[in-house]
Design an enzyme around this catalytic site. Structure first.
Site, PDB file in Angstrom:
ATOM      1  N   ARG A  80       0.834  -1.202   0.000  1.00  0.00           N
ATOM      2  CA  ARG A  80       0.000   0.000   0.000  1.00  0.00           C
ATOM      3  C   ARG A  80       0.868   1.251   0.000  1.00  0.00           C
ATOM      4  NH1 ARG A  80      -4.583   0.072   4.472  1.00  0.00           N
ATOM      5  NH2 ARG A  80      -2.854   0.727   5.809  1.00  0.00           N
ATOM      6  N   LYS A 183      -2.792   6.410   1.069  1.00  0.00           N
ATOM      7  CA  LYS A 183      -2.698   6.867   2.467  1.00  0.00           C
ATOM      8  C   LYS A 183      -1.759   8.069   2.559  1.00  0.00           C
ATOM      9  CE  LYS A 183      -2.829   4.555   6.962  1.00  0.00           C
ATOM     10  NZ  LYS A 183      -4.259   4.375   7.208  1.00  0.00           N
ATOM     11  N   GLU A 219     -16.457   6.478   3.670  1.00  0.00           N
ATOM     12  CA  GLU A 219     -15.860   5.849   4.850  1.00  0.00           C
ATOM     13  C   GLU A 219     -15.807   6.837   5.993  1.00  0.00           C
ATOM     14  OE1 GLU A 219     -11.669   4.797   4.908  1.00  0.00           O
ATOM     15  OE2 GLU A 219     -11.306   5.978   3.116  1.00  0.00           O
TER      16      GLU A 219
HETATM   17  C1  LIG Z   1      -5.350   3.591   7.327  1.00  0.00           C
HETATM   18  C2  LIG Z   1      -6.749   3.888   6.958  1.00  0.00           C
HETATM   19  C3  LIG Z   1      -7.793   2.967   7.142  1.00  0.00           C
HETATM   20  C4  LIG Z   1      -7.592   1.645   7.842  1.00  0.00           C
HETATM   21  O1  LIG Z   1      -6.733   0.785   7.178  1.00  0.00           O
HETATM   22  P1  LIG Z   1      -6.124  -0.490   7.953  1.00  0.00           P
HETATM   23  O2  LIG Z   1      -5.183  -1.061   6.964  1.00  0.00           O
HETATM   24  O3  LIG Z   1      -7.233  -1.386   8.267  1.00  0.00           O
HETATM   25  O4  LIG Z   1      -5.467   0.042   9.172  1.00  0.00           O
HETATM   26  C5  LIG Z   1      -9.058   3.301   6.699  1.00  0.00           C
HETATM   27  N1  LIG Z   1      -9.305   4.489   6.125  1.00  0.00           N
HETATM   28  C6  LIG Z   1      -8.349   5.411   5.935  1.00  0.00           C
HETATM   29  C7  LIG Z   1      -8.683   6.695   5.300  1.00  0.00           C
HETATM   30  C8  LIG Z   1      -7.031   5.133   6.343  1.00  0.00           C
HETATM   31  O5  LIG Z   1      -6.093   6.050   6.154  1.00  0.00           O
END
Ligand SMILES: *Cc1c(COP(=O)(O)O)cnc(C)c1O
Length: 339
Positions: A80, A183, A219
């Site tokens: 990622r 991210k 989300e």
């Molecule tokens: C990091 C993140 C998540 C959660 O991801 P995980 O891999 O499950 O920790 C969900 N939404 C956003 C916007 C994120 O930055």
């Protein structure tokens, strides 16, 4: 072993002994450097500071029932971060380097890994940013990759309990064809105002809608959404959602539990039909929802005051794998030997 009140640690920054760093220059990464400083010295024109060339990851090391320390699906975090790097034109961190850095950071700070049974864990924060100077808008020629760790407490101090969230229509965290799927810090910057307002309104988090039509659930600020009804685990599909590794794992466990899994657009009205709903991510694994309140229309979607049966089972199963209480049949965990 540190003398820390492990059970009452917050989810926040806690200074540890060492962090590890490497710099990309002239097409290659330098040897990993171990530092005991909490600071980094960077050029004032670094693109990470001006143009948002920045991405991060978050994963945890868990001290298991058998005393062993486990990482959970770190390869997915590595991949990622590579997608994030591609998305904002940064140098990519190869998987082996990513692992060496987190492995070293965990080993060097082994005395900060919370003991089994406290519900706490060692949070690992890999960070990548443009460190080279640029004033015109273009990608930097130098990048820095840093990994630090912090012991963090259980997300739910009073046990696994449902929270209230605020659905907003007057802010977006990411544009329809923007950077929501990677991210990067900019998405978080965009979510700070509505998140702060939600906290002031008495909610624990914000739920965003799709930026284009405001018809579908996207989300929660830092966590994915899921709902459960009629034996189906439903989670939204959208280009602006960050692919959560927790969500991906819960989908697999949901199928093991006999649920069907649907990944598709989730219209706002559908919130009414879910038997259980919640958010999922590394920090809390699952935050069940008690209530979702639409800030504009004042419509309320209410769920149970207690975590629902499927949410509870999903949460228990995933944490049992992470803490080595249940057999890891899919090879999701990596044991860090000798600590
Ligand atoms: C990091 C993140 C998540 C959660 O991801 P995980 O891999 O499950 O920790 C969900 N939404 C956003 C916007 C994120 O930055």
């Amino acid at each position: 072993m540190e003398n820390i009140d492990w059970k009452n640690l917050p989810f926040g920054y806690y200074p540890t002994d060492y962090n590890v760093r490497t710099t990309w220059k002239d097409g290659k990464w330098s040897e990993l450097e171990v530092s005991s400083s909490e600071f980094i010295s960077i050029h004032m024109a670094a693109t990470g500071l001006h143009y948002g060339q920045e991405a991060f990851e978050g994963l945890k090391a868990y001290r298991g029932k058998d005393g062993k320390v486990r990482l959970f699906r770190w390869q997915d975090n590595a991949k990622r971060m590579q997608h994030s790097a591609q998305g904002v034109m940064m140098a990519e961190v190869p998987e082996e380097l990513f692992f060496s850095a987190i492995n070293q950071a965990v080993r060097l700070n082994a005395r900060f890994i919370p003991p089994y049974g406290t519900g706490s864990s060692l949070y690992i924060r890999p960070l990548l940013f443009g460190s080279g100077a640029q004033v015109g808008v273009k990608p930097a020629k130098e990048y820095m990759f840093v990994v630090f760790v912090s012991p963090v407490g259980p997300y739910f101090k009073e046990g696994f309990s449902p929270v209230d969230v605020e659905l907003v229509r007057d802010y977006d965290r990411a544009a329809p064809l923007g950077t929501g799927h990677i991210k990067v810090g900019g998405n978080y910057a965009a979510s700070l105002r509505p998140a702060d307002r939600a906290h002031n309104d008495g909610y624990s988090a914000v739920l965003f809608l799709d930026a284009r039509e405001k018809k579908y659930i996207d989300e929660a600020g830092p966590a994915n959404f899921f709902g459960i009804k009629n034996g189906i685990y439903v989670t939204p599909s959208s280009r602006t959602i960050l692919p959560s590794i927790t969500n991906k794992s819960l989908e697999v466990i949901a199928e093991d539990l006999g649920l069907k899994v649907e990944r598709r657009p989730v219209p706002v009205e559908e919130l009414e039909t879910f038997e259980e709903a919640g958010a999922c991510g590394t920090a809390a694994i699952i935050s069940p929802f008690r209530k979702i309140v639409d800030r504009q229309t004042r419509k309320e979607y209410t769920y149970s005051d207690k975590a629902g049966p499927y949410s509870t089972k999903l949460y228990q199963t995933l944490t049992a794998i992470q803490y080595g209480e249940m057999e890891d049949v899919r090879g999701w965990t990596t044991i860090i030997e000798g600590i």
